[in-house]
Write a protein that holds these residues in place. Structure first.
Motif, PDB file in Angstrom:
ATOM      1  N   GLY A 143      -8.425-119.467  31.575  1.00  0.00           N
ATOM      2  CA  GLY A 143      -7.428-119.490  32.890  1.00  0.00           C
ATOM      3  C   GLY A 143      -6.153-120.231  32.922  1.00  0.00           C
ATOM      4  N   GLY A 144      -5.472-119.781  31.724  1.00  0.00           N
ATOM      5  CA  GLY A 144      -4.093-120.367  31.509  1.00  0.00           C
ATOM      6  C   GLY A 144      -2.951-119.496  32.144  1.00  0.00           C
ATOM      7  N   VAL A 145      -1.898-119.738  32.160  1.00  0.00           N
ATOM      8  CA  VAL A 145      -0.882-119.177  33.096  1.00  0.00           C
ATOM      9  C   VAL A 145      -0.099-117.873  32.192  1.00  0.00           C
ATOM     10  CG1 VAL A 145      -0.165-120.991  34.157  1.00  0.00           C
ATOM     11  CG2 VAL A 145       0.848-120.452  32.091  1.00  0.00           C
ATOM     12  N   PHE A 146      -0.709-117.458  31.141  1.00  0.00           N
ATOM     13  CA  PHE A 146      -0.057-116.367  30.549  1.00  0.00           C
ATOM     14  C   PHE A 146      -1.242-115.345  30.193  1.00  0.00           C
ATOM     15  CE2 PHE A 146       3.304-119.516  28.429  1.00  0.00           C
ATOM     16  CZ  PHE A 146       4.113-119.403  29.857  1.00  0.00           C
ATOM     17  N   PRO A 147      -1.798-114.967  31.054  1.00  0.00           N
ATOM     18  CA  PRO A 147      -2.743-113.763  30.898  1.00  0.00           C
ATOM     19  C   PRO A 147      -2.364-112.466  30.681  1.00  0.00           C
ATOM     20  CG  PRO A 147      -3.024-114.447  33.002  1.00  0.00           C
ATOM     21  CD  PRO A 147      -2.258-115.410  32.417  1.00  0.00           C
ATOM     22  N   ALA A 148      -2.773-111.487  29.896  1.00  0.00           N
ATOM     23  CA  ALA A 148      -2.175-110.100  29.758  1.00  0.00           C
ATOM     24  C   ALA A 148      -3.052-109.141  30.697  1.00  0.00           C
ATOM     25  CB  ALA A 148      -1.795-109.761  28.572  1.00  0.00           C
ATOM     26  N   GLY A 149      -4.152-109.548  30.948  1.00  0.00           N
ATOM     27  CA  GLY A 149      -5.139-108.463  31.567  1.00  0.00           C
ATOM     28  C   GLY A 149      -6.079-108.008  30.685  1.00  0.00           C
ATOM     29  N   SER A 150      -6.967-107.388  31.283  1.00  0.00           N
ATOM     30  CA  SER A 150      -8.145-106.824  30.594  1.00  0.00           C
ATOM     31  C   SER A 150      -8.021-105.636  29.650  1.00  0.00           C
ATOM     32  CB  SER A 150      -9.328-106.516  31.563  1.00  0.00           C
ATOM     33  OG  SER A 150      -9.054-105.562  32.336  1.00  0.00           O
ATOM     34  N   ASP A 151      -6.763-104.915  29.748  1.00  0.00           N
ATOM     35  CA  ASP A 151      -6.489-104.044  28.913  1.00  0.00           C
ATOM     36  C   ASP A 151      -5.786-104.352  27.551  1.00  0.00           C
ATOM     37  OD1 ASP A 151      -7.468-102.156  30.440  1.00  0.00           O
ATOM     38  OD2 ASP A 151      -5.682-101.581  31.577  1.00  0.00           O
ATOM     39  N   ARG A 152      -5.648-105.682  27.638  1.00  0.00           N
ATOM     40  CA  ARG A 152      -4.717-106.176  26.326  1.00  0.00           C
ATOM     41  C   ARG A 152      -5.823-106.043  25.011  1.00  0.00           C
ATOM     42  NH1 ARG A 152      -2.149-107.155  22.655  1.00  0.00           N
ATOM     43  NH2 ARG A 152      -0.794-109.148  22.291  1.00  0.00           N
ATOM     44  N   LEU A 153      -5.002-105.508  23.978  1.00  0.00           N
ATOM     45  CA  LEU A 153      -5.708-105.320  22.531  1.00  0.00           C
ATOM     46  C   LEU A 153      -6.427-103.899  22.683  1.00  0.00           C
ATOM     47  CD1 LEU A 153      -5.431-106.957  20.030  1.00  0.00           C
ATOM     48  CD2 LEU A 153      -7.678-107.735  20.498  1.00  0.00           C
ATOM     49  N   THR A 154      -6.355-103.087  23.638  1.00  0.00           N
ATOM     50  CA  THR A 154      -6.852-101.903  23.751  1.00  0.00           C
ATOM     51  C   THR A 154      -5.983-100.828  23.347  1.00  0.00           C
ATOM     52  OG1 THR A 154      -6.689-101.235  25.827  1.00  0.00           O
ATOM     53  CG2 THR A 154      -8.478-102.677  25.261  1.00  0.00           C
ATOM     54  N   VAL A 155      -4.639-100.791  23.737  1.00  0.00           N
ATOM     55  CA  VAL A 155      -3.955 -99.549  23.758  1.00  0.00           C
ATOM     56  C   VAL A 155      -3.554 -98.678  22.424  1.00  0.00           C
ATOM     57  CG1 VAL A 155      -1.735 -98.661  24.520  1.00  0.00           C
ATOM     58  CG2 VAL A 155      -2.714-100.292  25.780  1.00  0.00           C
ATOM     59  N   ALA A 156      -3.248 -99.635  21.277  1.00  0.00           N
ATOM     60  CA  ALA A 156      -3.031 -99.140  20.102  1.00  0.00           C
ATOM     61  C   ALA A 156      -4.161 -98.686  19.452  1.00  0.00           C
ATOM     62  CB  ALA A 156      -2.482-100.267  19.146  1.00  0.00           C
ATOM     63  N   ALA A 157      -5.339 -99.337  19.545  1.00  0.00           N
ATOM     64  CA  ALA A 157      -6.494 -98.722  19.103  1.00  0.00           C
ATOM     65  C   ALA A 157      -6.979 -97.458  19.856  1.00  0.00           C
ATOM     66  CB  ALA A 157      -7.665 -99.802  19.473  1.00  0.00           C
ATOM     67  N   LYS A 158      -6.752 -97.169  20.813  1.00  0.00           N
ATOM     68  CA  LYS A 158      -7.041 -95.821  21.649  1.00  0.00           C
ATOM     69  C   LYS A 158      -6.075 -94.988  21.143  1.00  0.00           C
ATOM     70  CE  LYS A 158      -8.756 -97.537  26.121  1.00  0.00           C
ATOM     71  NZ  LYS A 158      -8.410 -97.672  27.510  1.00  0.00           N
ATOM     72  N   ALA A 159      -4.680 -95.385  20.809  1.00  0.00           N
ATOM     73  CA  ALA A 159      -3.772 -94.348  20.464  1.00  0.00           C
ATOM     74  C   ALA A 159      -3.554 -93.891  19.125  1.00  0.00           C
ATOM     75  CB  ALA A 159      -2.219 -94.813  21.018  1.00  0.00           C
ATOM     76  N   SER A 160      -4.512 -94.691  18.237  1.00  0.00           N
ATOM     77  CA  SER A 160      -4.395 -94.671  16.827  1.00  0.00           C
ATOM     78  C   SER A 160      -3.215 -94.919  16.349  1.00  0.00           C
ATOM     79  CB  SER A 160      -4.917 -93.098  16.383  1.00  0.00           C
ATOM     80  OG  SER A 160      -5.961 -92.810  16.786  1.00  0.00           O
ATOM     81  N   VAL A 161      -2.563 -95.795  16.717  1.00  0.00           N
ATOM     82  CA  VAL A 161      -1.450 -96.343  16.007  1.00  0.00           C
ATOM     83  C   VAL A 161      -1.726 -97.269  15.164  1.00  0.00           C
ATOM     84  CG1 VAL A 161       0.783 -97.752  16.659  1.00  0.00           C
ATOM     85  CG2 VAL A 161       0.138 -95.808  18.215  1.00  0.00           C
TER      86      VAL A 161
END
Length: 420
Positions: A263-281
């Motif tokens: 519950g801090g002030v700098f959350p990045a949302g539930s998609d954080r850490l998913t994009v590169a994995a999905k994109a095979s980067v």
């Protein structure tokens, strides 16, 4: 350079036509050859010869199956959402056809909401500017992870006066200059593979490690974009991955996950850490600053946390040490998001610095907690078993230069592996 530069202007012309026409006149006063595309996203259809895309066309694009008269029966919030739903495809289609080179809007909270929602769907580095009555407040809702420029209107956008005219004139000059700069970049062409671009996440407490990795990558022919892990920073990096701008990611500092979990002030949302994995980067993920949750000034820390291990990082930022239970939860989140989104496990590795995840977490410092770190590491190890994602452990802390250079070197190898 393109034969004619075009600027899109989006607004609610039923209430602010005079102001937008003035904006149009000032754009043309700075360069009479500019093509100005006026897009009406207002509540009621407005007729004027200067309007390029009329409100009924925007309404139709929203999928709203009823006429303009029925639209008036909706609440203000419903109307704004409907016009956003129409304006986004209209503007994206124009952009995809290369029909404009910058976009500008002006308005109050509703007009700003419409313009910002549209602009957030355009690529990063495409010129975007909003003159707004809300630009001097908290703008993260409007800007999010994008590069929207916001200019405070000083007075309300309600009739022309010497103050608003001066502000709009500045904005007009700015958007013309931005459009010309954008077209000049297009004419120079996109950079080639000789500059492979890497994203690195960094926090103040992981700066030494990030800098060592960055310098190794730069010495070896890479261009590096460093992202401050403050919520928007992580999202911006992942958006650039999604848009195809990054060849690799060194996600050194995943602290945003702690703010999301606790519950801090700098959350990045539930998609954080998913994009590169999905994109095979190719990516190397680490655990930088997961020893802390971020709050504002000390007096803003929620009451339930006041007796926790708190440190005033600076007058505006207070950090709180994560507990063993929270660290176990963070390890589970990292493993779960990678495990459930990975497409090529060989291109993702998780690196663990066993002697501290930030400069505050090394022995002798305020956040040193071996049990909490062990809980974090164990959850990651257990969660990634049998996934094909390699977990690499180093007997060093996250700011150790040798560790950082080893990560950078390995990321370069993963990028080469993907190319082979």
């Amino acid at each position: 350079m393109a034969s004619r530069i075009s600027v899109a202007v989006i607004g609610t012309f039923d209430t602010k036509l005079q102001e937008h026409l003035y904006l149009r006149s000032q754009i043309l006063s700075h360069d009479s050859s500019v093509n100005v595309i006026l897009i009406d996203a207002g509540r009621t259809a407005t007729d004027h010869e200067a309007i390029t895309i009329k409100q009924p066309d925007v309404l139709k694009a929203s999928g709203y199956g009823r006429d303009d008269a029925a639209l008036k029966s909706l609440t203000r919030g419903e109307i704004v959402k409907t016009m956003i739903d129409g304006a986004i495809p209209v503007v994206r289609q124009l952009h995809d056809r290369g029909e404009f080179h910058a976009i500008i809007g002006l308005g109050g909270s509703s007009g700003t909401s419409i313009a910002a929602a549209v602009m957030r769907q355009l690529p990063l580095t495409f010129p975007k500017l909003i003159v707004s009555t809300v630009a001097s407040g908290d703008t993260k809702f409007y800007v999010a992870e994008t590069d929207i420029t916001m200019m405070y209107s000083v007075v309300d956008v309600a009739g022309l006066n010497q103050v608003l005219k001066a502000v709009v004139d500045n904005a007009a000059a700015a958007i013309v200059g931005m459009a010309k700069a954008y077209v000049a970049r297009l004419d120079r062409g996109l950079p080639g593979d000789e500059k492979k671009v890497i994203g690195i996440t960094m926090f103040g407490v992981t700066t030494k490690g990030a800098d060592a990795a960055r310098m190794w990558l730069e010495r070896n022919g890479f261009e590096v974009c460093v992202f401050h892990a403050t919520g928007a920073g992580g999202r911006a990096m992942e958006r650039l991955v999604k848009e195809g701008h990054l060849r690799g990611v060194l996600d050194l500092t995943t602290t945003e996950l702690a703010d999301e979990l606790v519950g801090g002030v700098f959350p990045a949302g539930s998609d954080r850490l998913t994009v590169a994995a999905k994109a095979s980067v190719p990516q190397i993920v680490s655990v930088g600053a997961l020893d802390m949750v971020n709050f504002g000034a000390m007096d803003t820390v929620p009451a339930q946390f006041r007796k926790r291990n708190l440190v005033e990082h600076n007058p505006s930022v207070t950090i709180m040490r994560t507990t063993s239970k929270e660290c176990e939860g963070l390890g589970n989140v990292i493993a779960k998001r990678l495990r459930e989104n990975i497409t090529e496990p060989r291109l993702t590795e998780v690196w663990l610095p066993l002697r501290g995840v930030s400069m505050m977490d090394v022995e002798g410092q305020a956040f040193y907690d071996e049990a909490a770190d062990d809980a974090l590491f164990a959850a990651i190890r257990n969660g990634l078993k049998y996934t094909g994602i390699k977990v690499v452990e180093f007997d060093s802390d996250i700011n150790d230069a040798e560790w950082a250079e080893s990560m950078a070197r390995r990321l370069a190898e993963l990028i080469q592996l993907q190319s082979d």
